[in-house]
Design a protein around this motif. Structure first.
Motif, PDB file in Angstrom:
ATOM      1  N   CYS A 226     -56.757 -22.365   1.810  1.00 29.51           N
ATOM      2  CA  CYS A 226     -57.391 -21.217   2.446  1.00 29.51           C
ATOM      3  C   CYS A 226     -57.189 -20.556   3.645  1.00 29.51           C
ATOM      4  N   ALA A 270     -51.855 -17.986  -5.269  1.00 30.92           N
ATOM      5  CA  ALA A 270     -52.920 -16.939  -4.642  1.00 30.92           C
ATOM      6  C   ALA A 270     -53.266 -15.830  -5.745  1.00 30.92           C
ATOM      7  N   ARG A 274     -57.418 -15.081  -6.741  1.00 34.13           N
ATOM      8  CA  ARG A 274     -58.162 -13.927  -6.273  1.00 34.13           C
ATOM      9  C   ARG A 274     -59.337 -13.492  -6.471  1.00 34.13           C
ATOM     10  N   ASN A 277     -61.740 -15.017  -3.744  1.00 30.61           N
ATOM     11  CA  ASN A 277     -61.764 -14.481  -2.300  1.00 30.61           C
ATOM     12  C   ASN A 277     -61.098 -15.701  -1.728  1.00 30.61           C
ATOM     13  N   ARG A 279     -57.454 -17.421  -0.326  1.00 31.98           N
ATOM     14  CA  ARG A 279     -55.977 -16.918  -0.059  1.00 31.98           C
ATOM     15  C   ARG A 279     -55.498 -18.350   0.370  1.00 31.98           C
ATOM     16  N   GLN A 281     -52.459 -20.721   1.877  1.00 32.43           N
ATOM     17  CA  GLN A 281     -51.470 -20.095   3.104  1.00 32.43           C
ATOM     18  C   GLN A 281     -50.099 -21.065   2.865  1.00 32.43           C
TER      19      GLN A 281
END
Length: 349
Positions: A226, A270, A274, A277, A279, A281
């Motif tokens: 995240c 990702a 979605r 919430n 995301r 990396q």
């Protein structure tokens, strides 16, 4: 890269010695899946996998595994790949300006005994990002191997579980100690970085060695569950088992589309996360982010073979569907690329 060239440290902590840290239900299932992928899909020998679970994953055991099993392992060379996976709680701690962390905040991963009394009468602290960065930098410097770090933990949220209904839990924990991290914590490790200072982006967080936190350069590739102020969630899969949402989707993509690069994999995952919430990396040197994971070259050797006995040298494509011309250009350069046969099974240069 053959599976025998891969070494891994897999860490999963679902329960903690400190009862103030809430248990997690999916870390055991996640680490089982990661080990299964390494053994069955990549063909990594069992002796090459260090598997630390719950009470085995103390602060000292984690640091010792990275040091003894990886950094000081003479069998690991620049031809090898190293995978480090962590599933458990993530947290943060205040640090003094001497640590060099942006905002005087260091993100941490929580070992099994975080918050417990140490043998020296103090409190066991989490493993901070600068310590991990120092160890990984030393590993890259000493062994020259390809390093991939996968973190399924979060770095924000409260000590209590954050629930969405009955099926989603956040992997977050507040600091177990209100005092800043001591300046001498892991000082022998942090001061032992034998390389020119590099930006530390092990996690997409506030704790970096350089003021420019947007830079993604470093000696390793990192996949994190995240973003900076987000949580990494646990969910219930189709079989009714608790899983880390990031790990679940990540390894489904790795199995389903083995030719994708780090960037492409992160984009796929990702899209799946979605609705949470969350995301994921992807951080590391640009030249590594376009590689296929756990491979030293831009393509998997099993997909192609180079015949150097012929003039010109011939690259025979075994499975052209999975091999991209862009990868070949990046590997060999346009100046040596002569022609692509109509059959698309032989490349001469």
């Amino acid at each position: 890269m053959d599976g025998k060239d891969v070494h891994a440290v897999v860490i999963g902590i679902g329960k903690y010695e400190n009862l103030r840290i809430p248990p997690l239900r999916g870390c055991g299932n996640d680490t089982d899946d990661v080990v299964k992928y390494l053994r069955d899909d990549l063909g990594v020998p069992s002796p090459h996998i260090v598997n630390l679970r719950d009470e085995e994953a103390t602060q000292s055991a984690i640091l010792a595994s990275l040091d003894q099993k990886l950094i000081n392992n003479p069998r690991i060379t620049k031809k090898n790949a190293v995978v480090i996976y962590f599933a458990g709680h993530g947290s943060y701690a205040q640090v003094s300006p001497q640590w060099g962390c942006v905002g005087n905040i260091a993100e941490t991963i929580c070992p099994y005994n975080e918050g417990a009394l140490s043998g020296k009468g103090g409190i066991v602290r989490g493993i901070p990002q600068p310590t991990l960065h120092a160890l990984l930098s030393r590993l890259e410097h000493v062994r020259g191997c390809d390093i991939t770090v996968i973190l399924d933990s979060c770095h924000s949220g409260g000590m209590s579980q954050i629930l969405r209904g009955d099926t989603v839990t956040a992997r977050s924990a507040l600091p177990t100690c209100s005092t800043p991290l001591p300046l001498d914590l892991d000082l022998d490790i942090r001061c032992g970085i034998p390389v020119v200072p590099r930006r530390a982006n092990l996690t997409p967080i506030r704790a970096t060695f350089q003021p420019d936190a947007s830079s993604h350069h470093g000696p390793y590739t990192m996949l994190a569950a995240c973003g900076q102020n987000e949580s990494a969630y646990e969910v219930v899969d189709d079989n009714g088992e608790h899983r880390g949402a990031f790990t679940l989707e990540l390894f489904q993509v790795l199995r389903r589309e083995p030719s994708l690069s780090y960037r492409q994999i992160t984009s796929r995952v990702a899209g799946k996360l979605r609705t949470l919430n969350q995301r994921p990396q992807c951080r590391g040197p640009n030249r590594k982010l376009d590689k296929i994971p756990f491979a030293q070259s831009p393509f998997i050797p099993a997909l192609a073979r180079i015949d150097r006995r012929r003039k010109p040298v011939v690259l025979r494509i075994i499975r052209p569907t999975y091999l991209r011309i862009g990868f070949l250009l990046a590997r060999f350069g346009c100046s040596v690329l002569r022609r692509w046969r109509s059959s698309k099974t032989v490349l001469e240069f």
